[in-house]
Design a protein around this motif. Structure first.
Motif, short mmCIF file in Angstrom:
data_model
loop_
_atom_site.label_atom_id
_atom_site.label_comp_id
_atom_site.label_asym_id
_atom_site.label_seq_id
_atom_site.Cartn_x
_atom_site.Cartn_y
_atom_site.Cartn_z
N LEU A 170 0.84 -1.20 0.00
CA LEU A 170 0.00 0.00 0.00
C LEU A 170 0.87 1.25 0.00
O LEU A 170 1.94 1.27 0.61
N SER A 171 0.39 2.28 -0.68
CA SER A 171 1.14 3.54 -0.69
C SER A 171 0.13 4.67 -0.88
O SER A 171 -1.08 4.44 -0.95
N ALA A 172 0.64 5.87 -0.98
CA ALA A 172 -0.22 7.04 -1.17
C ALA A 172 -1.13 6.86 -2.39
O ALA A 172 -2.23 7.42 -2.45
N ALA A 173 -0.70 6.03 -3.34
CA ALA A 173 -1.51 5.81 -4.54
C ALA A 173 -2.84 5.12 -4.23
O ALA A 173 -3.76 5.15 -5.03
N ASN A 207 5.66 8.73 9.20
CA ASN A 207 6.77 8.02 9.79
C ASN A 207 7.74 7.68 8.67
O ASN A 207 7.48 6.82 7.84
N GLU A 208 8.86 8.38 8.65
CA GLU A 208 9.80 8.21 7.55
C GLU A 208 10.48 6.85 7.57
O GLU A 208 11.00 6.38 6.57
N LYS A 209 10.49 6.23 8.75
CA LYS A 209 11.15 4.94 8.86
C LYS A 209 10.39 3.85 8.12
O LYS A 209 10.95 2.84 7.72
N LEU A 210 9.08 4.04 7.98
CA LEU A 210 8.26 3.03 7.32
C LEU A 210 8.06 3.36 5.85
O LEU A 210 7.85 4.51 5.49
N GLY A 235 -10.53 -1.97 5.45
CA GLY A 235 -10.58 -0.56 5.80
C GLY A 235 -10.23 0.34 4.63
O GLY A 235 -9.91 -0.13 3.54
N ARG A 236 -10.30 1.63 4.91
CA ARG A 236 -10.04 2.64 3.88
C ARG A 236 -8.65 3.22 4.09
O ARG A 236 -8.24 3.51 5.22
N VAL A 237 -7.92 3.36 3.00
CA VAL A 237 -6.59 3.95 3.10
C VAL A 237 -6.72 5.47 3.13
O VAL A 237 -7.44 6.05 2.32
N GLU A 238 -6.08 6.10 4.12
CA GLU A 238 -6.10 7.57 4.21
C GLU A 238 -4.68 8.10 4.36
O GLU A 238 -3.79 7.38 4.81
N LYS A 239 -4.52 9.35 4.03
CA LYS A 239 -3.24 10.00 4.31
C LYS A 239 -3.14 10.19 5.80
O LYS A 239 -4.12 10.43 6.48
N ARG A 240 -1.93 10.04 6.37
CA ARG A 240 -1.80 10.20 7.82
C ARG A 240 -2.13 11.62 8.21
O ARG A 240 -1.72 12.58 7.54
N ILE A 256 0.81 6.86 5.01
CA ILE A 256 -0.61 6.50 5.00
C ILE A 256 -1.00 5.69 6.23
O ILE A 256 -0.14 5.25 7.00
N GLU A 257 -2.29 5.52 6.41
CA GLU A 257 -2.78 4.63 7.45
C GLU A 257 -4.10 4.03 6.97
O GLU A 257 -4.68 4.49 5.98
N VAL A 258 -4.52 2.97 7.65
CA VAL A 258 -5.78 2.34 7.27
C VAL A 258 -6.82 2.60 8.35
O VAL A 258 -6.53 2.44 9.55
N ILE A 259 -7.99 3.05 7.96
CA ILE A 259 -9.09 3.29 8.89
C ILE A 259 -10.05 2.11 8.76
O ILE A 259 -10.69 1.94 7.72
#
Lengths: 599, 599
Positions: free
Chosen positions: A17-20, A93-96, A83-88, A101-104
């Motif tokens: 998963l990514s911002a796309a 978190n640059e390490k990841l 869930g739905r992918v959303e922008k954080r 993004i995150e999943v709601i």
């Protein structure tokens, strides 16, 4: 309370998963890495093979029951989340890889619960290896081991792809074969049908691959399990894997050329490293003279200097004696180590003794130009200065000398050179230096058996130009054998094989075999060679060690899914184990001596 | 008198040459298939893996010495030839791929001579298999075996390519593992370090692949050697090869879908055959009812008819008795076989008895409409005609009936159906009919042990809707297991695994294991399953059998490079063999009973 996954279908791995994907409804499945409650919010990191994604349970966005369920999750629970992918919302978190993004979640099922694992699933684990090996299935969840095993799979896939494109056929050779007395110790497998007889597990597919050339397969390869019942060292396993190949109608250069392209492909595609071709070649003699090793680490210098000529007239008995006995005096220059404390030098002396040296002579050049030395009192000033010149000594250098038979001098200085490189931190795991070592001696004098033995194996072809010495000076004959060395590790080796029956007979004669003995041990191969055999040559890599170096690990255990420990046992399954009486009965065997296994 | 190949480099394999190379100077190397002297011309057929090319030595074109050398060549000599490619002067040879061209030699070296081989190197050899296996390296030169082994290599390569693209990791599981008492007989490997203890060779990587799912590898595969110490049948080998796979977060349909695409790819790319997808599915129950087999050959009909209802009131004691005992009466209709001589029918009866039938009832419908029957005297006319109607009998048909317990009836008619198909030549090896058989029974009643055993293995998942019967009617529970069947051969099989600890406990309970016994045998797996295990499922193919069918061979020995014979010995190397006393000594073992090997 495991829930079923019925009706759900995973749409992505976590880190796919990514911002796309923002705005999409996705279904992920994986392990809970951790969950945190923070002001009514529950953050759950879900992990799978691809990586980690953050799932956020928040009032108003997910329903209360779901949030409560999430709060009760514990590490290593297996969950399915829709869930739905959303922008954080907060800072990413640059390490990841999925840090933006995150999943709601709209739905979550707990597919499997977990007790608290005996150690945390994390990179660079500090847990003792014994514990990790007992719970290997948990250890294998750690991202570093996952990367290693996936890299291993990729190396195997790319190797197969390359060799297939080059016209190699992968052919499986048998695992239950006959035992051969030469070489390392075989693992035996008792036969039930032919009681009192045994199969052996192969130490390599050597004879079979030569038979395949005889059978006209032209280019063979196999990624083959091999077995040796040896006392184990850190980098040995009772079973290990070879990339094994054999080619017909070729000579040394053909084998080297193909393998250089293979290595270049592997390093480019797996590590994005360009291997400069051609890989340098060095004869065995040069390797011993310059590095005291037939597998020189050429990432650093500190080469051996032969100072026999320089010291041949000195009065130092150790040097004199060695030279008079036909040996040599050689030294290495550890640049900038002249200030090494006496204690540390003493340790080097005892290290050298472990490698067979009677002692170790040294000159520590101080910053003021004076020298501390263990043997200067036996030397004239001009002899000392000639020696230091020959060694290229500067202020602050430490010169170490061994004097003995050549083989001892090479062993000692070769080992010392590596030890000093470790101490001086000259070894960079991300630097890869390949080297071909060629023209190995065909034979080795075996003191114990008072005869020559084959350095490689009895089917290795002598160099044509050395055949004239085979009766008069067998020790002088060089072989068409080659090793591929990477950073001081022999990662592969092979040779051109004898395909001429007369040379083969001569070889057995030199090795002290009667024709009957040769026939008893290798009869089927010798018979095969009566029916038209093509010139052929081959090479085999130790896959475990190759991948270990590529993965920058120190142990092959870190690139093997289920390795065994030093006593050849498996800490997870507890193999080997006692077996039923009935099983031994059927094999016609009885146990004479038993060792109780240490738990 | 072997000459060296030094200075020569092969430019083409023999059959890589074509009319496109006319005028070029090429270097080929290979074996002499045959040479013929004909009016001062010498024709030499040179063979390698790719095929054959004709070399023509002719006065005026090649020099006299060379022609003389060529005339002395014999079969299986290995030669290197440098020459010019020309269009054939005479009529081309349409049988050869290179039939339009020939090579006119400028140079020839004899790289290796050959004695007269014990049998000719040719397709469809009539030489006894024992002789061919003793000289397997010569047998393997035959074009049919070369095609088979190269096809096998290609099947493996394509499989790996496909599975890699689908996100599978190839992971090697250990060969030296612990022995498990359930299942077939293990090959044992004595431990030297832990005398009195043994490793076993794996019958399959089952437990390890499940642990890899537990470890999060998501999709695993391996082309793995497996071992079973069984008494051998025609199509069994002590070591065999599986394409083994396991997937996480999937259910039955996912496994089937991926494998259908794999099979379609293999058959398309290797045989240019389109497999129509989806492959039909049939439940185990339907397969037994219609074909009397859990691996039905659906290339032909001749299905079973259940006529229990039709004959339930008749006076024929055999039918009556079977029905009263809870069994059934079923028949098959061998179309057009009504004229079969009595002797041949008697043979079918005795064939049926080998499969457990007490007898075989038949009706042979004659061309004139009358019927010869073994049991008509016990039947009323209207019963006979109802029976014939139920069987769809026409003039000239042969109806065969079995009456017994269902399992016996299925076995007998299933076997009879195949036997008749062979006799009637209904089986076409170039027709490929795939079938999934699903919903196998979870358990099998074991008369001997008076308990249920797992039909697949103890980790197979029951169908969710049948879980309610697991205590009351365990025999009724179906499993999430599936086999892939090709032309009546089970080429692969697998199942969804239990990942829920409660169902697993229940399963062990039904199998009659105490928790202690379960733990002793499968402890490390059960422990692993305490730490979060994903839903997972897998499948394994028998590679040997798959390739055998693709190559249209009757024995897996024809697709294995170095197979063993029925007594598990290797006729070429003579393994297994006696070993040195010292070797047994080191293992702490002694031989109690010895069988002298038959030569």
């Amino acid at each position: 309370m495991a829930e079923s996954m019925q009706g759900l279908k995973r749409t992505h791995r976590c880190a796919e998963l990514s911002a796309a994907n923002v705005g999409e409804t996705v279904t992920i499945m994986g392990w809970v890495q951790k969950n945190r409650n923070k002001g009514g919010l529950v953050f759950v990191d879900v992990r799978d093979r691809s990586g980690i994604i953050q799932v956020v349970f928040e009032e108003g966005k997910s329903d209360a029951e779901l949030i409560e369920k999430a709060a009760k999750l514990r590490a290593e629970f297996v969950v399915a989340i829709v869930g739905r992918v959303e922008k954080r919302s907060g800072a990413g978190n640059e390490k990841l890889a999925t840090g933006e993004i995150e999943v709601i979640p709209e739905q979550m099922r707990i597919l499997s619960e977990s007790e608290t694992p005996p150690f945390p699933i994390e990179e660079n684990s500090k847990t003792k290896e014994e514990v990790r090996l007992k719970y290997r299935y948990l250890d294998l969840r750690r991202p570093d081991l996952q990367r290693n095993l996936m890299m291993r799979s990729r190396v195997a896939t790319l190797t197969r792809q390359f060799l297939s494109e080059e016209g190699f056929c992968e052919i499986e050779t048998p695992v239950l074969i006959g035992s051969t007395p030469e070489g390392a110790r075989d693992y035996l497998v008792p036969s039930r049908i032919h009681q009192g007889n045994f199969y052996a597990l192969p130490q390599s597919p050597q004879l079979f691959k030569q038979l395949l050339m005889c059978a006209g397969y032209d280019r063979y390869f196999q990624i083959a399990k091999c077995f040796r019942d040896e006392d184990l060292r850190a980098d040995r396993q009772p079973e290990f894997t070879q990339i094994d190949m054999e080619l017909s109608f070729v000579d040394v250069d053909d084998v080297i050329e193909i393998n250089e392209r293979l290595l270049a492909k592997l390093f480019k595609e797996v590590l994005d490293i360009e291997v400069t071709l051609p890989i340098p070649r060095m004869t065995w003699q040069e390797a011993m003279d310059r590095f005291g090793s037939d597998k020189p680490d050429i990432r650093f210098g500190m080469e051996l200097h032969d100072v026999t000529e320089v010291v041949k007239d000195c009065e130092f008995a150790v040097f004199k004696g060695a030279i008079e006995n036909g040996g040599s005096v050689r030294g290495i220059n550890a640049k900038g180590q002249g200030g090494m404390p006496r204690k540390k030098i003493d340790k080097l002396v005892s290290f050298a003794k472990d490698y067979g040296a009677k002692g170790l002579a040294y000159i520590a050049v101080q910053e003021d130009g004076t020298a501390k030395s263990s043997f200067s009192k036996f030397m004239k000033d001009e002899e000392m200065s000639a020696l230091m010149t020959a060694m290229g000594a500067d202020k602050g250098d430490l010169l170490l000398f061994a004097a003995d038979k050549n083989t001892v001098v090479w062993d000692v200085l070769g080992a010392l050179r590596l030890e000093l490189a470790r101490q001086m931190e000259l070894l960079d795991k991300s630097e890869y230096k390949f080297l071909w070592v060629t023209e190995f001696p065909l034979l080795e004098w075996n003191e114990e058996q008072n005869r020559y033995t084959a350095k490689h194996h009895p089917f290795t072809m002598p160099m044509e130009e050395d055949l004239v010495y085979i009766d008069s000076e067998p020790g002088r004959v060089r072989a068409k054998a080659y090793d591929i060395v990477l950073n001081g590790n022999e990662i592969g080796g092979g040779s051109v094989r004898i395909f001429n029956p007369e040379i083969q007979s001569k070889m057995f004669e030199v090795l002290g075999f009667t024709p009957e003995q040769a026939n008893e041990q290798f009869g089927f191969l010798l018979t095969a060679f009566k029916y038209g055999v093509p010139p052929h040559a081959g090479l085999a890599y130790g896959l475990d060690r190759l991948v270990m170096l590529m993965a920058k690990e120190d142990s092959i255990r870190d690139v093997i899914a289920f390795p065994k420990v030093k006593d050849a046992s498996d800490l997870m399954t507890e193999a080997p184990t006692a077996v039923d009486k009935k099983q031994l009965e059927e094999l016609g065997l009885s146990i004479v001596r038993e060792k109780v296994k240490q738990e």
